[in-house]
Every structure is written in structure tokens, then in C-alpha cells.
Motif scaffolding. Structure first.
Motif, PDB file in Angstrom:
ATOM      1  N   TYR A   1    -112.162  -6.048  -5.128  1.00  0.00           N
ATOM      2  CA  TYR A   1    -111.441  -5.409  -6.238  1.00  0.00           C
ATOM      3  C   TYR A   1    -111.974  -5.907  -7.589  1.00  0.00           C
ATOM      4  CZ  TYR A   1    -107.899  -4.505  -9.712  1.00  0.00           C
ATOM      5  OH  TYR A   1    -107.285  -4.129 -10.883  1.00  0.00           O
ATOM      6  N   LEU A   2    -112.060  -7.215  -7.730  1.00  0.00           N
ATOM      7  CA  LEU A   2    -112.449  -7.790  -9.028  1.00  0.00           C
ATOM      8  C   LEU A   2    -113.868  -7.404  -9.431  1.00  0.00           C
ATOM      9  CD1 LEU A   2    -110.894 -11.375  -8.988  1.00  0.00           C
ATOM     10  CD2 LEU A   2    -110.168  -9.410 -10.368  1.00  0.00           C
ATOM     11  N   SER A   3    -114.719  -7.162  -8.456  1.00  0.00           N
ATOM     12  CA  SER A   3    -116.103  -6.843  -8.821  1.00  0.00           C
ATOM     13  C   SER A   3    -116.404  -5.348  -8.761  1.00  0.00           C
ATOM     14  CB  SER A   3    -117.081  -7.621  -7.932  1.00  0.00           C
ATOM     15  OG  SER A   3    -116.782  -7.383  -6.583  1.00  0.00           O
ATOM     16  N   GLY A   4    -115.445  -4.537  -8.284  1.00  0.00           N
ATOM     17  CA  GLY A   4    -115.812  -3.144  -8.069  1.00  0.00           C
ATOM     18  C   GLY A   4    -114.816  -2.091  -8.518  1.00  0.00           C
ATOM     19  N   ARG A   5    -113.946  -2.424  -9.443  1.00  0.00           N
ATOM     20  CA  ARG A   5    -112.954  -1.432  -9.876  1.00  0.00           C
ATOM     21  C   ARG A   5    -113.339  -0.930 -11.261  1.00  0.00           C
ATOM     22  NH1 ARG A   5    -109.140   2.221  -8.092  1.00  0.00           N
ATOM     23  NH2 ARG A   5    -107.292   2.212  -9.425  1.00  0.00           N
ATOM     24  N   ALA A   6    -113.788   0.316 -11.324  1.00  0.00           N
ATOM     25  CA  ALA A   6    -114.344   0.867 -12.566  1.00  0.00           C
ATOM     26  C   ALA A   6    -113.331   0.905 -13.709  1.00  0.00           C
ATOM     27  CB  ALA A   6    -114.884   2.261 -12.303  1.00  0.00           C
ATOM     28  N   THR A   7    -112.058   1.138 -13.386  1.00  0.00           N
ATOM     29  CA  THR A   7    -111.059   1.318 -14.439  1.00  0.00           C
ATOM     30  C   THR A   7    -110.381   0.004 -14.851  1.00  0.00           C
ATOM     31  OG1 THR A   7    -109.608   1.948 -12.642  1.00  0.00           O
ATOM     32  CG2 THR A   7    -110.486   3.729 -13.991  1.00  0.00           C
ATOM     33  N   LEU A   8    -110.857  -1.092 -14.298  1.00  0.00           N
ATOM     34  CA  LEU A   8    -110.278  -2.392 -14.669  1.00  0.00           C
ATOM     35  C   LEU A   8    -110.733  -2.757 -16.081  1.00  0.00           C
ATOM     36  CD1 LEU A   8    -108.719  -4.972 -14.044  1.00  0.00           C
ATOM     37  CD2 LEU A   8    -110.738  -5.830 -12.834  1.00  0.00           C
ATOM     38  N   ARG A   9    -109.796  -2.733 -17.007  1.00  0.00           N
ATOM     39  CA  ARG A   9    -110.115  -2.914 -18.424  1.00  0.00           C
ATOM     40  C   ARG A   9    -110.241  -4.404 -18.778  1.00  0.00           C
ATOM     41  NH1 ARG A   9    -111.390  -2.784 -23.090  1.00  0.00           N
ATOM     42  NH2 ARG A   9    -110.603  -1.480 -24.743  1.00  0.00           N
ATOM     43  N   ARG A  10    -109.347  -5.194 -18.233  1.00  0.00           N
ATOM     44  CA  ARG A  10    -109.426  -6.644 -18.446  1.00  0.00           C
ATOM     45  C   ARG A  10    -108.681  -7.353 -17.322  1.00  0.00           C
ATOM     46  NH1 ARG A  10    -108.085  -9.053 -24.310  1.00  0.00           N
ATOM     47  NH2 ARG A  10    -109.865  -7.702 -24.765  1.00  0.00           N
ATOM     48  N   ALA A  11    -109.242  -8.461 -16.880  1.00  0.00           N
ATOM     49  CA  ALA A  11    -108.555  -9.305 -15.898  1.00  0.00           C
ATOM     50  C   ALA A  11    -107.925 -10.459 -16.672  1.00  0.00           C
ATOM     51  CB  ALA A  11    -109.543  -9.827 -14.869  1.00  0.00           C
ATOM     52  N   PHE A  12    -106.659 -10.688 -16.437  1.00  0.00           N
ATOM     53  CA  PHE A  12    -106.030 -11.884 -16.983  1.00  0.00           C
ATOM     54  C   PHE A  12    -106.135 -12.967 -15.904  1.00  0.00           C
ATOM     55  CE2 PHE A  12    -104.096  -8.494 -19.492  1.00  0.00           C
ATOM     56  CZ  PHE A  12    -104.374  -8.980 -20.768  1.00  0.00           C
TER      57      PHE A  12
ATOM     58  N   LEU B   1    -116.409 -12.870 -12.157  1.00  0.00           N
ATOM     59  CA  LEU B   1    -116.120 -11.911 -13.230  1.00  0.00           C
ATOM     60  C   LEU B   1    -117.300 -11.821 -14.198  1.00  0.00           C
ATOM     61  CD1 LEU B   1    -112.364 -12.858 -13.765  1.00  0.00           C
ATOM     62  CD2 LEU B   1    -113.233 -10.710 -12.804  1.00  0.00           C
ATOM     63  N   ASP B   2    -117.938 -12.955 -14.499  1.00  0.00           N
ATOM     64  CA  ASP B   2    -119.157 -12.941 -15.330  1.00  0.00           C
ATOM     65  C   ASP B   2    -120.200 -12.026 -14.699  1.00  0.00           C
ATOM     66  OD1 ASP B   2    -118.186 -14.863 -17.113  1.00  0.00           O
ATOM     67  OD2 ASP B   2    -119.138 -16.544 -16.063  1.00  0.00           O
ATOM     68  N   LYS B   3    -120.459 -12.273 -13.412  1.00  0.00           N
ATOM     69  CA  LYS B   3    -121.512 -11.530 -12.707  1.00  0.00           C
ATOM     70  C   LYS B   3    -121.210 -10.049 -12.633  1.00  0.00           C
ATOM     71  CE  LYS B   3    -123.300 -15.198  -9.756  1.00  0.00           C
ATOM     72  NZ  LYS B   3    -122.819 -15.940  -8.573  1.00  0.00           N
ATOM     73  N   SER B   4    -119.919  -9.718 -12.523  1.00  0.00           N
ATOM     74  CA  SER B   4    -119.534  -8.315 -12.402  1.00  0.00           C
ATOM     75  C   SER B   4    -119.312  -7.678 -13.767  1.00  0.00           C
ATOM     76  CB  SER B   4    -118.252  -8.194 -11.581  1.00  0.00           C
ATOM     77  OG  SER B   4    -118.304  -9.019 -10.452  1.00  0.00           O
ATOM     78  N   ALA B   5    -119.516  -8.478 -14.824  1.00  0.00           N
ATOM     79  CA  ALA B   5    -119.294  -7.999 -16.196  1.00  0.00           C
ATOM     80  C   ALA B   5    -117.884  -7.435 -16.395  1.00  0.00           C
ATOM     81  CB  ALA B   5    -120.355  -6.983 -16.608  1.00  0.00           C
ATOM     82  N   VAL B   6    -116.909  -8.109 -15.824  1.00  0.00           N
ATOM     83  CA  VAL B   6    -115.506  -7.748 -16.057  1.00  0.00           C
ATOM     84  C   VAL B   6    -114.949  -8.701 -17.114  1.00  0.00           C
ATOM     85  CG1 VAL B   6    -113.182  -7.646 -15.065  1.00  0.00           C
ATOM     86  CG2 VAL B   6    -115.145  -6.940 -13.685  1.00  0.00           C
ATOM     87  N   PRO B   7    -114.580  -8.188 -18.293  1.00  0.00           N
ATOM     88  CA  PRO B   7    -114.025  -9.062 -19.321  1.00  0.00           C
ATOM     89  C   PRO B   7    -112.718  -9.693 -18.827  1.00  0.00           C
ATOM     90  CG  PRO B   7    -114.325  -6.808 -20.133  1.00  0.00           C
ATOM     91  CD  PRO B   7    -114.566  -6.775 -18.661  1.00  0.00           C
ATOM     92  N   PHE B   8    -112.572 -10.969 -19.083  1.00  0.00           N
ATOM     93  CA  PHE B   8    -111.316 -11.601 -18.676  1.00  0.00           C
ATOM     94  C   PHE B   8    -110.754 -12.458 -19.799  1.00  0.00           C
ATOM     95  CE2 PHE B   8    -114.411 -14.851 -17.368  1.00  0.00           C
ATOM     96  CZ  PHE B   8    -113.804 -16.033 -17.731  1.00  0.00           C
ATOM     97  N   GLN B   9    -109.457 -12.702 -19.727  1.00  0.00           N
ATOM     98  CA  GLN B   9    -108.780 -13.523 -20.730  1.00  0.00           C
ATOM     99  C   GLN B   9    -107.865 -14.507 -20.020  1.00  0.00           C
ATOM    100  OE1 GLN B   9    -106.707 -11.277 -23.772  1.00  0.00           O
ATOM    101  NE2 GLN B   9    -106.562 -13.102 -25.089  1.00  0.00           N
TER     102      GLN B   9
ATOM    103  N   ILE C   1    -113.896 -17.797  -9.472  1.00  0.00           N
ATOM    104  CA  ILE C   1    -113.440 -16.450  -9.836  1.00  0.00           C
ATOM    105  C   ILE C   1    -114.003 -16.040 -11.202  1.00  0.00           C
ATOM    106  CG2 ILE C   1    -111.382 -15.124 -10.547  1.00  0.00           C
ATOM    107  CD1 ILE C   1    -111.695 -15.268  -7.498  1.00  0.00           C
ATOM    108  N   MET C   2    -114.012 -16.977 -12.159  1.00  0.00           N
ATOM    109  CA  MET C   2    -114.530 -16.644 -13.492  1.00  0.00           C
ATOM    110  C   MET C   2    -116.028 -16.331 -13.419  1.00  0.00           C
ATOM    111  SD  MET C   2    -112.258 -19.006 -16.102  1.00  0.00           S
ATOM    112  CE  MET C   2    -112.513 -20.604 -15.373  1.00  0.00           C
ATOM    113  N   THR C   3    -116.738 -17.024 -12.521  1.00  0.00           N
ATOM    114  CA  THR C   3    -118.165 -16.762 -12.335  1.00  0.00           C
ATOM    115  C   THR C   3    -118.379 -15.383 -11.715  1.00  0.00           C
ATOM    116  OG1 THR C   3    -118.584 -19.120 -12.122  1.00  0.00           O
ATOM    117  CG2 THR C   3    -120.291 -17.651 -11.268  1.00  0.00           C
TER     118      THR C   3
END
Ligand code: GTP
Ligand code: MG
Length: 215
Positions: free
Chosen positions: A119-130, A150-158, A146-148
Motif C-alpha cells: 500500500y505505502l509504495s503503490g497507492r497512486a492517490t496517496l497524497r501524504r503519509a503521516f 517512503l523515500d524510495k517510493s517518493a511518497v511525501p510523509f510528515q 518505513i521512512m526509507t
């Protein structure tokens, strides 16, 4: 250069936008156990990730003002599916199973961890992961993993610090400094943190305001 990673402080207009967004209807949509069970990607979503027991489900309840919308419990491993909640018809809030220690059979845990990563690496509509971090514990190795991802999948997180009510101020400052220095090394990290206590209601309006800017 190390980024500063201050605590987010939205202005009055942003807070009002957040309040209005969450004054709308929120509802449970579905629990998903496999990627092919995901709801259609027809709107944006934000998700809540973090170690088991960090307070993900409780935070969703605090945000929506509904005590038992997401099931929370003191037993790590409570949430075992990816739970989708509709928010104001405009987006989804997504409650994830925790990572790290859980009171559940090894095979079950492995299965939901695979789903979580997919999910974290493959959901196109995921705008930001908290990414939720316990104010008592700071960033652990599993959080780094997990943060790594997200980096690799280019998912912005906060980063959202949880359970701020459980630590004294001096201790909290020490942990925040640790979190800052660890998180600032991650290229996908949004350079502001959010400090919350679902118990006391601290920072919930801030998180609402941040979500309102995203959807
Ligand atoms: N004191 C305090 N307790 C909290 C806070 N947030 C959550 N808790 C408690 O922490 C426990 C775990 O909360 P959950 O919301 O179930 O945690 P979770 O991250 O969803 O856990 P899993 O679904 O097992 O991964 C519960 O007993 C909550 O009441 C908080 O801000 N302050
Ligand atoms: Mg949960």
C-alpha cells in the motif's frame, strides 16, 4: 545542511479550513486485506502509519470527533486491515495496521506487513503519509525502515508525534530533538512536525488544518 523541522503552526484561516473540513460527515467505508480490494482511486487520501500501539486509530477518532469510528485498544496489533474512512466526500482517511511488535500470530503479522508495504509504495492517490512517532520513544529502527520505503517510493510523509501528554516537557524536548535529526535525513519528509495528544486534544486542530491544505 540540516533542516529545522519546526512544529507546524497554521494561521487562523488554515485552522478554520481544517475545522470546517472535519465538521462534515465521516464514515467507515471498508476494511481491506489485499491490494485488489482497495476502493476505486477516485479521490485523494492521507494515511496514518506507525508502530503498533502508537495511537493511529485513536488519532483518527480525535480528528473526526467520533470516539469509536476506528477501533483502538491497548493491545498492539489491534488494526489488522487497511481501514478506509470517507471524509466530507472529498477524500479518504486511511488507518493502517501497525508495524513492529504485535500480539498476533507470526504468519498473520507477515501477511499484513506485506500488505502495508504494498500500500505505502503503490497507492497512486496517496497524497501524504503521516508517520506517527510516540513522544516517549522517538524514532526506532522500524520507523527508519518505513521512512526509507517512503523515500524510495517518493511518497511525501510528515511526522506526527503522539501521546505528548505522557511525557514531561524536558523529556519531550529531548525526544523531539532526536526525531528532528533522524527525520531530516529523509528526502521524502515534510519539514514540519505536528505534536499531538489525542487524549488531551492537543494539536488535533493543527493536523486538521494540514489535511485541509492537501485535499
Ligand atoms: N495517554 C494517551 N494515550 C493514547 C493517546 N493516543 C492513543 N492512546 C492509547 O494508546 C493505545 C493504542 O492506541 P491505538 O489507537 O489503538 O493505537 P494504534 O496505533 O492504532 O495500534 P495498532 O492498531 O495496534 O497498530 C490505546 O490504549 C489508546 O487509548 C494519547 O494521545 N495519549
Ligand atoms: Mg489501530
Amino acid at each position: 545542511m540540516e533542516l529545522q523541522f519546526p512544529i507546524a503552526e497554521p494561521d487562523a484561516a488554515a485552522l478554520e479550513k481544517g475545522r470546517l473540513l472535519f465538521a462534515g460527515e465521516t464514515d467507515f467505508l471498508k476494511g481491506v486485506v489485499a491490494m485488489d480490494g482497495m476502493p476505486p482511486d477516485d479521490r485523494l487520501e492521507v494515511c496514518f502509519a506507525g508502530r503498533s500501539n502508537v495511537g493511529k486509530s485513536t488519532l483518527i477518532n480525535a480528528l473526526t470527533g467520533r470516539k469509536a469510528l476506528a477501533r483502538a485498544s491497548n493491545t498492539p496489533g489491534r488494526t489488522q486491515e487497511i481501514n478506509f474512512f470517507t471524509c466530507a466526500e472529498s477524500h479518504y482517511l486511511v488507518d493502517l495496521p501497525g508495524y513492529g511488535f504485535a500480539k498476533a500470530p507470526v504468519k498473520t503479522v507477515e501477511k499484513w506487513q506485506r500488505l502495508l508495504k504494498a500500500y505505502l509504495s503503490g497507492r497512486a492517490t496517496l497524497r501524504r503519509a503521516f508517520v506517527l512517532i510516540d513522544s516517549r520513544h522517538g524514532v526506532k529502527d522500524v520507523d527508519e525502515e518505513i521512512m526509507t520505503l517512503l523515500d524510495k517510493s517518493a511518497v511525501p510523509f510528515q511526522v506526527v508525534m503522539t501521546k505528548a501528554d505522557k511525557v514531561k516537557e524536558a523529556e519531550r524536548e529531548k525526544i523531539i530533538a532526536q526525531v528532528r535529526s533522524k527525520v531530516s535525513r529523509h528526502p521524502a519528509a515534510f519539514p514540519e512536525m505536528i505534536l499531538t495528544s489525542s487524549e488531551k486534544g492537543w494539536g488535533i486542530d493543527v493536523l486538521r488544518a494540514v489535511i485541509a491544505t492537501l485535499v
